[in-house]
Design a protein around this motif. Structure first.
Motif, short mmCIF file in Angstrom:
data_model
loop_
_atom_site.label_atom_id
_atom_site.label_comp_id
_atom_site.label_asym_id
_atom_site.label_seq_id
_atom_site.Cartn_x
_atom_site.Cartn_y
_atom_site.Cartn_z
N MET A 1 17.04 80.57 12.29
CA MET A 1 16.47 79.38 12.89
C MET A 1 14.96 79.42 12.72
SD MET A 1 16.78 77.97 16.78
CE MET A 1 18.06 76.78 16.65
N GLY A 2 14.39 78.34 12.20
CA GLY A 2 12.95 78.27 11.94
C GLY A 2 12.18 77.75 13.14
N THR A 3 11.00 77.32 12.86
CA THR A 3 10.11 76.77 13.88
C THR A 3 10.64 75.43 14.36
OG1 THR A 3 8.24 77.82 12.80
CG2 THR A 3 7.75 76.04 14.33
N GLN A 4 10.69 75.26 15.67
CA GLN A 4 11.13 74.00 16.27
C GLN A 4 9.95 73.03 16.38
OE1 GLN A 4 14.49 73.29 18.17
NE2 GLN A 4 14.82 74.43 16.29
N HIS A 5 10.17 71.80 16.02
CA HIS A 5 9.18 70.74 16.21
C HIS A 5 9.76 69.71 17.17
CE1 HIS A 5 6.19 71.10 12.64
NE2 HIS A 5 6.48 72.29 13.16
N THR A 6 8.86 69.01 17.82
CA THR A 6 9.23 67.93 18.73
C THR A 6 9.01 66.61 18.00
OG1 THR A 6 8.54 69.22 20.63
CG2 THR A 6 8.75 66.84 20.95
N TYR A 7 10.05 65.80 17.96
CA TYR A 7 9.99 64.51 17.29
C TYR A 7 10.19 63.39 18.30
CZ TYR A 7 10.71 67.28 13.07
OH TYR A 7 10.60 68.20 12.06
N ARG A 8 9.41 62.34 18.17
CA ARG A 8 9.66 61.11 18.91
C ARG A 8 10.35 60.17 17.94
NH1 ARG A 8 4.56 59.45 22.74
NH2 ARG A 8 4.90 61.10 24.27
N VAL A 9 11.51 59.68 18.36
CA VAL A 9 12.31 58.84 17.46
C VAL A 9 12.61 57.52 18.15
CG1 VAL A 9 14.41 58.70 16.06
CG2 VAL A 9 13.38 60.94 16.54
N ILE A 10 12.38 56.43 17.43
CA ILE A 10 12.78 55.10 17.88
C ILE A 10 13.96 54.68 17.00
CG2 ILE A 10 12.14 52.69 18.18
CD1 ILE A 10 9.22 53.63 18.37
N VAL A 11 15.09 54.45 17.64
CA VAL A 11 16.27 53.97 16.93
C VAL A 11 16.45 52.50 17.30
CG1 VAL A 11 18.76 54.21 16.59
CG2 VAL A 11 17.36 56.25 17.00
N ARG A 12 16.44 51.65 16.29
CA ARG A 12 16.63 50.22 16.49
C ARG A 12 17.99 49.82 15.96
NH1 ARG A 12 11.26 50.90 15.11
NH2 ARG A 12 9.77 49.99 16.57
N GLY A 13 18.55 48.79 16.57
CA GLY A 13 19.84 48.31 16.11
C GLY A 13 20.12 46.92 16.64
N THR A 14 21.30 46.44 16.35
CA THR A 14 21.74 45.11 16.76
C THR A 14 23.03 45.26 17.55
OG1 THR A 14 20.79 44.19 14.74
CG2 THR A 14 22.41 42.84 15.89
N PHE A 15 23.08 44.58 18.71
CA PHE A 15 24.34 44.56 19.45
C PHE A 15 25.35 43.77 18.61
CE2 PHE A 15 21.55 45.00 23.30
CZ PHE A 15 22.07 46.21 23.74
N ASP A 16 26.61 44.20 18.65
CA ASP A 16 27.62 43.55 17.82
C ASP A 16 28.96 43.58 18.54
OD1 ASP A 16 28.50 42.33 15.36
OD2 ASP A 16 29.48 44.23 14.88
N GLY A 17 29.62 42.44 18.61
CA GLY A 17 30.95 42.37 19.19
C GLY A 17 31.00 42.75 20.65
N LEU A 18 30.00 42.34 21.41
CA LEU A 18 29.99 42.66 22.84
C LEU A 18 31.08 41.89 23.56
CD1 LEU A 18 26.15 42.55 23.64
CD2 LEU A 18 27.60 44.58 23.37
N GLY A 19 31.88 42.59 24.32
CA GLY A 19 32.90 41.94 25.14
C GLY A 19 32.28 41.32 26.38
N ASP A 20 33.06 40.55 27.11
CA ASP A 20 32.55 39.89 28.31
C ASP A 20 32.05 40.89 29.35
OD1 ASP A 20 33.15 37.42 27.22
OD2 ASP A 20 35.11 37.27 28.22
N GLU A 21 32.78 41.97 29.55
CA GLU A 21 32.38 42.98 30.53
C GLU A 21 31.08 43.66 30.12
OE1 GLU A 21 33.91 47.32 31.98
OE2 GLU A 21 35.45 45.77 31.71
N SER A 22 30.98 44.01 28.87
CA SER A 22 29.78 44.66 28.35
C SER A 22 28.57 43.73 28.45
CB SER A 22 30.01 45.07 26.89
OG SER A 22 28.97 45.86 26.42
#
Length: 110
Positions: A1-22
């Motif tokens: 195991m090498g050196t650990q780095h801290t990453y800030r990640v932004i994950v973007r996406g699109t909601f799809d097929g949301l049911g009525d409850e969701s």
């Protein structure tokens, strides 16, 4: 195991097929997931608006520096997929933006 780095990640996406409850659950919680909810955390913070079209998830990921940004992005996307599936929300088109906090240059004002 090498050196650990801290990453800030932004994950973007699109909601799809949301049911009525969701859809109802997301709308009931929309105020908790607005601009003020935008923070990087280990478990991730979900933000979206009333349109329920697009969302973003902000996460902190620890990963081997040798694996690079791509691995941190893949880990973050896996976490987001699991979280959204657990909540029962449909989604598509995940994409990540990764920042390595250990190599980020800070320009101080003089």
């Amino acid at each position: 195991m090498g050196t650990q780095h801290t990453y800030r990640v932004i994950v973007r996406g699109t909601f799809d097929g949301l049911g009525d409850e969701s859809r109802a659950r997301l709308l009931a919680e929309v105020e908790e997931h607005g601009m003020s909810a935008m923070r990087f955390t280990d478990e991730g913070s979900l933000t979206y608006d009333r349109n329920l079209k697009h969302f973003s998830y902000r996460l902190i990921v620890l990963s081997d520096a040798a694996d690079g940004d791509e691995m941190a992005g893949a880990i973050a996307e896996d976490r987001v997929e699991a979280a959204l599936k657990e909540l029962g929300h449909g989604f598509r088109d995940l994409r990540s933006t990764v920042t390595d906090m250990d190599t980020m240059k800070i320009n101080y004002k003089r």
